[in-house]
Motif scaffolding. Structure first.
Motif, PDB file in Angstrom:
ATOM      1  N   SER A 146       5.247  -0.279   1.040  1.00 61.51           N
ATOM      2  CA  SER A 146       5.288  -0.693   2.592  1.00 61.51           C
ATOM      3  C   SER A 146       3.748  -0.760   3.027  1.00 61.51           C
ATOM      4  O   SER A 146       3.472  -1.360   4.263  1.00 61.51           O
ATOM      5  CB  SER A 146       5.975   0.479   3.503  1.00 61.51           C
ATOM      6  N   SER A 147       2.633  -0.478   2.311  1.00 57.77           N
ATOM      7  CA  SER A 147       1.638  -0.377   2.851  1.00 57.77           C
ATOM      8  C   SER A 147       0.829  -1.886   2.593  1.00 57.77           C
ATOM      9  O   SER A 147      -0.514  -1.848   3.009  1.00 57.77           O
ATOM     10  CB  SER A 147       0.813   0.914   1.997  1.00 57.77           C
ATOM     11  N   PHE A 148       1.307  -2.585   1.690  1.00 62.96           N
ATOM     12  CA  PHE A 148       0.434  -3.849   1.686  1.00 62.96           C
ATOM     13  C   PHE A 148       1.315  -5.249   1.441  1.00 62.96           C
ATOM     14  O   PHE A 148       2.658  -4.731   1.294  1.00 62.96           O
ATOM     15  CB  PHE A 148      -0.122  -3.991   0.070  1.00 62.96           C
ATOM     16  N   LYS A 149       0.920  -6.132   1.753  1.00 62.06           N
ATOM     17  CA  LYS A 149       1.626  -7.504   2.049  1.00 62.06           C
ATOM     18  C   LYS A 149       1.007  -8.397   0.717  1.00 62.06           C
ATOM     19  O   LYS A 149      -0.164  -8.555   0.849  1.00 62.06           O
ATOM     20  CB  LYS A 149       1.622  -8.077   3.272  1.00 62.06           C
ATOM     21  N   GLY A 150       1.846  -8.659  -0.119  1.00 61.71           N
ATOM     22  CA  GLY A 150       1.348  -9.496  -1.181  1.00 61.71           C
ATOM     23  C   GLY A 150       1.296  -8.774  -2.550  1.00 61.71           C
ATOM     24  O   GLY A 150       1.795  -8.095  -2.943  1.00 61.71           O
ATOM     25  N   ARG A 151      -0.032  -8.765  -2.893  1.00 69.89           N
ATOM     26  CA  ARG A 151      -0.270  -7.903  -4.062  1.00 69.89           C
ATOM     27  C   ARG A 151      -0.841  -6.553  -3.960  1.00 69.89           C
ATOM     28  O   ARG A 151      -1.725  -6.185  -3.115  1.00 69.89           O
ATOM     29  CB  ARG A 151      -1.367  -8.575  -5.129  1.00 69.89           C
ATOM     30  N   GLU A 152      -0.573  -5.349  -4.811  1.00 73.62           N
ATOM     31  CA  GLU A 152      -0.845  -4.141  -4.906  1.00 73.62           C
ATOM     32  C   GLU A 152      -2.336  -4.189  -5.076  1.00 73.62           C
ATOM     33  O   GLU A 152      -2.640  -4.607  -6.257  1.00 73.62           O
ATOM     34  CB  GLU A 152       0.082  -3.240  -5.605  1.00 73.62           C
ATOM     35  N   ILE A 153      -3.318  -3.237  -4.442  1.00 75.49           N
ATOM     36  CA  ILE A 153      -4.502  -3.027  -4.882  1.00 75.49           C
ATOM     37  C   ILE A 153      -4.713  -2.157  -5.989  1.00 75.49           C
ATOM     38  O   ILE A 153      -5.249  -2.238  -6.985  1.00 75.49           O
ATOM     39  CB  ILE A 153      -5.477  -2.412  -3.720  1.00 75.49           C
ATOM     40  N   GLY A 154      -3.883  -1.066  -5.740  1.00 76.94           N
ATOM     41  CA  GLY A 154      -3.869  -0.037  -7.059  1.00 76.94           C
ATOM     42  C   GLY A 154      -4.104   1.147  -6.697  1.00 76.94           C
ATOM     43  O   GLY A 154      -4.218   2.468  -7.292  1.00 76.94           O
ATOM     44  N   ASN A 155      -4.934   1.541  -5.595  1.00 75.29           N
ATOM     45  CA  ASN A 155      -5.581   2.900  -5.069  1.00 75.29           C
ATOM     46  C   ASN A 155      -4.653   3.145  -3.734  1.00 75.29           C
ATOM     47  O   ASN A 155      -5.231   4.030  -3.096  1.00 75.29           O
ATOM     48  CB  ASN A 155      -7.109   2.851  -4.903  1.00 75.29           C
ATOM     49  N   GLU A 156      -3.687   2.469  -3.424  1.00 74.54           N
ATOM     50  CA  GLU A 156      -2.853   3.009  -2.125  1.00 74.54           C
ATOM     51  C   GLU A 156      -2.438   4.479  -1.956  1.00 74.54           C
ATOM     52  O   GLU A 156      -1.889   5.027  -3.206  1.00 74.54           O
ATOM     53  CB  GLU A 156      -1.911   2.027  -1.986  1.00 74.54           C
ATOM     54  N   LYS A 157      -2.305   5.032  -1.065  1.00 75.19           N
ATOM     55  CA  LYS A 157      -1.917   6.515  -0.918  1.00 75.19           C
ATOM     56  C   LYS A 157      -0.937   6.586   0.125  1.00 75.19           C
ATOM     57  O   LYS A 157      -0.781   5.725   0.960  1.00 75.19           O
ATOM     58  CB  LYS A 157      -3.240   7.428  -0.402  1.00 75.19           C
ATOM     59  N   LEU A 158      -0.121   7.681   0.266  1.00 73.39           N
ATOM     60  CA  LEU A 158       0.625   7.906   1.246  1.00 73.39           C
ATOM     61  C   LEU A 158       0.643   9.134   1.866  1.00 73.39           C
ATOM     62  O   LEU A 158       0.012  10.113   1.217  1.00 73.39           O
ATOM     63  CB  LEU A 158       2.216   7.730   0.673  1.00 73.39           C
ATOM     64  N   ILE A 159       1.203   9.218   3.095  1.00 77.45           N
ATOM     65  CA  ILE A 159       1.416  10.619   3.894  1.00 77.45           C
ATOM     66  C   ILE A 159       2.793  10.804   3.799  1.00 77.45           C
ATOM     67  O   ILE A 159       3.574  10.147   4.229  1.00 77.45           O
ATOM     68  CB  ILE A 159       0.670  10.222   5.234  1.00 77.45           C
TER      69      ILE A 159
ATOM     70  N   GLY B 276      -5.896  -3.068 -12.881  1.00 78.78           N
ATOM     71  CA  GLY B 276      -6.924  -3.277 -12.614  1.00 78.78           C
ATOM     72  C   GLY B 276      -7.526  -1.985 -12.436  1.00 78.78           C
ATOM     73  O   GLY B 276      -7.124  -0.969 -12.737  1.00 78.78           O
ATOM     74  N   GLU B 277      -9.095  -1.873 -12.285  1.00 83.32           N
ATOM     75  CA  GLU B 277     -10.011  -0.820 -12.127  1.00 83.32           C
ATOM     76  C   GLU B 277      -9.477   0.164 -11.268  1.00 83.32           C
ATOM     77  O   GLU B 277      -9.578   1.438 -11.755  1.00 83.32           O
ATOM     78  CB  GLU B 277     -11.231  -1.169 -11.777  1.00 83.32           C
ATOM     79  N   LYS B 278      -8.838   0.005  -9.939  1.00 81.79           N
ATOM     80  CA  LYS B 278      -8.601   0.859  -8.972  1.00 81.79           C
ATOM     81  C   LYS B 278      -7.159   1.724  -9.499  1.00 81.79           C
ATOM     82  O   LYS B 278      -7.294   2.733  -9.297  1.00 81.79           O
ATOM     83  CB  LYS B 278      -8.053   0.208  -7.669  1.00 81.79           C
ATOM     84  N   THR B 279      -6.350   1.041 -10.379  1.00 80.84           N
ATOM     85  CA  THR B 279      -5.447   1.632 -10.889  1.00 80.84           C
ATOM     86  C   THR B 279      -5.855   2.907 -11.896  1.00 80.84           C
ATOM     87  O   THR B 279      -5.384   3.819 -12.141  1.00 80.84           O
ATOM     88  CB  THR B 279      -4.304   0.515 -11.480  1.00 80.84           C
ATOM     89  N   LEU B 280      -6.327   2.344 -12.699  1.00 80.84           N
ATOM     90  CA  LEU B 280      -6.926   3.174 -13.850  1.00 80.84           C
ATOM     91  C   LEU B 280      -7.523   4.171 -13.308  1.00 80.84           C
ATOM     92  O   LEU B 280      -7.746   5.271 -13.885  1.00 80.84           O
ATOM     93  CB  LEU B 280      -7.850   2.265 -14.876  1.00 80.84           C
ATOM     94  N   MET B 281      -8.539   4.094 -12.344  1.00 86.38           N
ATOM     95  CA  MET B 281      -9.532   5.149 -11.862  1.00 86.38           C
ATOM     96  C   MET B 281      -8.487   6.278 -11.282  1.00 86.38           C
ATOM     97  O   MET B 281      -8.855   7.429 -11.568  1.00 86.38           O
ATOM     98  CB  MET B 281     -10.196   4.448 -10.648  1.00 86.38           C
ATOM     99  N   ARG B 282      -7.467   6.169 -10.677  1.00 89.55           N
ATOM    100  CA  ARG B 282      -6.267   6.883 -10.359  1.00 89.55           C
ATOM    101  C   ARG B 282      -6.008   8.067 -11.651  1.00 89.55           C
ATOM    102  O   ARG B 282      -6.147   8.954 -11.195  1.00 89.55           O
ATOM    103  CB  ARG B 282      -5.097   6.456  -9.807  1.00 89.55           C
ATOM    104  N   PHE B 283      -5.885   7.566 -12.540  1.00 96.37           N
ATOM    105  CA  PHE B 283      -5.669   8.420 -13.748  1.00 96.37           C
ATOM    106  C   PHE B 283      -7.106   8.986 -14.173  1.00 96.37           C
ATOM    107  O   PHE B 283      -6.755  10.362 -14.707  1.00 96.37           O
ATOM    108  CB  PHE B 283      -5.202   7.629 -14.765  1.00 96.37           C
ATOM    109  N   LEU B 284      -7.927   8.511 -14.143  1.00 88.12           N
ATOM    110  CA  LEU B 284      -9.377   9.082 -14.469  1.00 88.12           C
ATOM    111  C   LEU B 284      -9.800  10.415 -13.353  1.00 88.12           C
ATOM    112  O   LEU B 284      -9.915  11.382 -13.873  1.00 88.12           O
ATOM    113  CB  LEU B 284     -10.480   8.266 -14.451  1.00 88.12           C
TER     114      LEU B 284
END
Length: 240
Positions: free
Chosen positions: A122-135, A27-35
């Motif tokens: 652990s931050s999502f239930k179901g499908r990954e959005i693609g822009n999740e971040k961690l602390i 998805g766009e959100k995954t690719l945007m991380r690389f951009l």
């Protein structure tokens, strides 16, 4: 998403195909991380994305690293997964005084993948959005020279930078002893500017209060000023 971002995404997808790969299914959100990680340069982002796909295929052929593959590292009980922060980011705590440099570098690299993948999952239930971040929270309390793993630290951060772009929200360093300051300065040489800007060394009372406020008392363990209990990573179930 603005027009410039849309154009950059389209160019990135085309460049990925020219490089003999495919962005289909991402998805766009995954690719945007690389951009974002490559300052919105479509060609550099495409190259990084292709390198990431190749690396995942080689290192994580099943799509995840099972507990059994990193059993020795998990046995040290040095990793904790605390739920979501106030801003919705999963919180991973490392008790560095329980860590010792690994003699099996292949297993250690798999361990780094395991902890990053599981924390994100652990931050999502179901499908990954693609822009999740961690602390990340590195607790350096009571460490000795035998716990110092400069190579391991550099490996961890290099994996984050190369293969988990824009996944790190913030990394807090707690209870840093004086002898570790020089070691940390050396490690920082391997960190990109964007990564360094996400580092927070917590020392003063004001910084501690801000740390508690940003993470959230409900999920932060009692020993760090919160109200929660420590939860071992292997006791948390996730769906990859």
């Amino acid at each position: 998403m603005d027009r410039n971002q849309e154009i950059a995404l389209t160019q990135m997808r085309k460049t990925v195909e020219k490089l003999g790969s495919s962005s289909e299914g991402y998805g766009e959100k995954t690719l945007m991380r690389f951009l974002i990680a490559r300052s919105m340069d479509p060609e550099k982002a495409a190259k990084m994305f292709c390198q990431w796909k190749k690396w995942r295929a080689e290192m994580v052929p099943l799509g995840y690293i099972s507990d059994s593959e990193v059993a020795d590292e998990l046995a040290a009980e040095k990793l904790y997964l605390q739920g979501l922060s106030k801003s919705g980011h999963p919180i991973m705590i490392v008790k560095v005084n329980k860590h010792f440099p690994s003699k099996d570098q292949v297993q250690f690299k798999k361990f780094v993948i395991h902890l990053l993948d599981k924390t994100i999952a652990s931050s999502f239930k179901g499908r990954e959005i693609g822009n999740e971040k961690l602390i990340g929270i590195l607790d350096l309390k009571n460490i000795t020279y035998s716990n110092v793993d400069t190579r391991g630290l550099i490996t961890g951060f290099q994996f984050l930078q190369a293969y988990y772009p824009e996944r790190l929200a913030t990394c807090y360093l707690l209870h840093m002893p004086q002898f570790f300051v020089t070691i940390w300065r050396f490690v920082c040489r391997f960190l990109e500017k964007a990564t360094q800007e996400k580092m927070r060394i917590v020392t003063s009372e004001e910084e501690k209060e801000k740390f508690i406020r940003e993470v959230g008392e409900d999920v932060l363990p009692e020993e760090y000023g919160g109200r929660a209990k420590l939860v071992l990573m292997q006791d948390v179930s996730v769906n990859y």
